[in-house]
Design a protein around this motif. Sequence first.
Motif, short mmCIF file in Angstrom:
data_model
loop_
_atom_site.label_atom_id
_atom_site.label_comp_id
_atom_site.label_asym_id
_atom_site.label_seq_id
_atom_site.Cartn_x
_atom_site.Cartn_y
_atom_site.Cartn_z
N ASP A 32 0.86 -1.18 0.00
CA ASP A 32 0.00 0.00 0.00
C ASP A 32 0.89 1.22 0.00
O ASP A 32 1.46 1.60 1.03
N VAL A 33 1.05 1.84 -1.17
CA VAL A 33 1.98 2.95 -1.35
C VAL A 33 1.20 4.26 -1.43
O VAL A 33 0.29 4.40 -2.24
N VAL A 34 1.58 5.22 -0.59
CA VAL A 34 0.92 6.53 -0.55
C VAL A 34 1.96 7.62 -0.79
O VAL A 34 3.04 7.60 -0.17
N TYR A 35 1.63 8.54 -1.68
CA TYR A 35 2.51 9.68 -1.94
C TYR A 35 1.92 10.91 -1.23
O TYR A 35 0.95 11.50 -1.71
N PRO A 36 2.47 11.30 -0.08
CA PRO A 36 1.95 12.49 0.61
C PRO A 36 2.13 13.74 -0.26
O PRO A 36 3.23 14.00 -0.77
N LEU A 37 1.05 14.48 -0.43
CA LEU A 37 1.10 15.68 -1.27
C LEU A 37 1.86 16.81 -0.57
O LEU A 37 2.06 16.80 0.64
N ASN A 38 2.26 17.78 -1.38
CA ASN A 38 2.93 18.98 -0.88
C ASN A 38 4.26 18.68 -0.20
O ASN A 38 4.66 19.34 0.76
N GLN A 39 4.97 17.66 -0.74
CA GLN A 39 6.32 17.40 -0.23
C GLN A 39 7.25 18.55 -0.60
O GLN A 39 7.11 19.16 -1.65
N THR A 40 8.19 18.81 0.28
CA THR A 40 9.20 19.84 0.02
C THR A 40 10.58 19.21 0.08
O THR A 40 10.71 18.01 0.32
N CYS A 41 11.60 20.00 -0.13
CA CYS A 41 12.98 19.53 -0.02
C CYS A 41 13.23 18.98 1.39
O CYS A 41 12.71 19.51 2.38
N CYS A 42 14.04 17.94 1.49
CA CYS A 42 14.35 17.36 2.80
C CYS A 42 15.29 18.23 3.61
O CYS A 42 15.46 18.02 4.81
N GLY A 43 15.92 19.20 2.96
CA GLY A 43 16.81 20.12 3.67
C GLY A 43 18.28 19.90 3.44
O GLY A 43 19.12 20.65 3.96
N GLN A 44 18.63 18.89 2.65
CA GLN A 44 20.04 18.57 2.46
C GLN A 44 20.87 19.72 1.90
O GLN A 44 21.94 20.03 2.45
N PRO A 45 20.43 20.42 0.84
CA PRO A 45 21.26 21.51 0.30
C PRO A 45 21.52 22.62 1.32
O PRO A 45 22.64 23.15 1.41
N MET A 46 20.49 22.98 2.09
CA MET A 46 20.65 24.05 3.07
C MET A 46 21.62 23.64 4.17
O MET A 46 22.52 24.39 4.54
N ALA A 47 21.44 22.44 4.71
CA ALA A 47 22.31 21.98 5.80
C ALA A 47 23.75 21.84 5.33
O ALA A 47 24.68 22.22 6.05
N ASN A 48 23.94 21.31 4.12
CA ASN A 48 25.30 21.15 3.60
C ASN A 48 25.98 22.49 3.37
O ASN A 48 27.21 22.57 3.41
N ALA A 49 25.20 23.52 3.12
CA ALA A 49 25.75 24.86 2.89
C ALA A 49 25.91 25.64 4.20
O ALA A 49 26.35 26.78 4.18
N GLY A 50 25.52 25.02 5.33
CA GLY A 50 25.70 25.68 6.62
C GLY A 50 24.45 26.32 7.19
O GLY A 50 24.49 26.91 8.27
N TYR A 51 23.31 26.21 6.48
CA TYR A 51 22.07 26.83 6.93
C TYR A 51 21.20 25.80 7.65
O TYR A 51 20.13 25.43 7.17
N GLN A 52 21.66 25.36 8.79
CA GLN A 52 20.96 24.30 9.50
C GLN A 52 19.60 24.76 10.02
O GLN A 52 18.68 23.96 10.13
N TYR A 53 19.45 26.05 10.33
CA TYR A 53 18.16 26.53 10.84
C TYR A 53 17.06 26.32 9.80
O TYR A 53 15.98 25.84 10.11
N GLN A 54 17.37 26.69 8.55
CA GLN A 54 16.39 26.48 7.48
C GLN A 54 16.12 24.99 7.26
O GLN A 54 14.98 24.58 7.01
N ALA A 55 17.14 24.17 7.38
CA ALA A 55 16.94 22.73 7.24
C ALA A 55 16.07 22.17 8.36
O ALA A 55 15.33 21.22 8.16
#
Length: 245
Positions: A32-55
């Motif tokens: 039973d596979v469900v795709y939750p709508l309105n997914q956003t970025c998991c935060g990897q680019p922000m955290a890797n760039a040093g913006y952990q608060y946004q992540a």
Amino acid sequence: MRVGLFIPCYVNAIYPHVGIATYQLLTALGHDVVYPLNQTCCGQPMANAGYQYQAKNLARRFEELFEGFDVIVGPSASCVAFVKENYGHILAGEHRCQTPGRVRDVIEFLHDDLKVSSLPSRFPYRVSIHNSCHGVRELHLSTPSERNLPYMNKIRNLLELVEGIEVVEPERIDECCGFGGMYAIEEPEVSACMGRDKVKDHMSTGAAYITGSDSSCLMHMQGVIDREHYPIQTIHAIEILAANL
């Protein structure tokens, strides 16, 4: 088993067919596979760039969207590894952080959790496996070449279930392709050079396709292929495993 389908933002925007193949294969296997709508970025680019608060805000969002699922499965080793390895630190002190223990790369899920031993797929081509850095060293999809251990590769094990396929691997078996997310932006010349070297290493196997579990690495190498007009193409491993469904 109730599966939450995690489709990373760049897969959704550039490779939606990879998400569709993931859904098709998991449902064909009876889940039973469900795709939750309105997914956003998991935060990897922000955290890797040093913006952990946004992540942190994005990590909270991810936790809310995937609450209640038995397992969370995504076709992106790097994004899955980020959630698994970093959410516990980013959301430290927040008792609701539950996703790191339930998130799986689709290869990991098929191989380790479902222990898939047969597939109705056919792909009559020689393919060369790209072992991405996150997949190898954080998700353990294959044995790191720097360790003195018997070699194992979960992508290969699954691909060899496909009828007609010939699976090979390059000489430099898990050398980085040069993408590295922010690295490709900050060091574009070195990144492009690494990409060319990696594609040539795959081409030396005589393969028609380069395959792997990370669309970001495949995207980087496809860019090199298109620019240099190399006679090879990239394809996500899940597309091969779901072929002919």
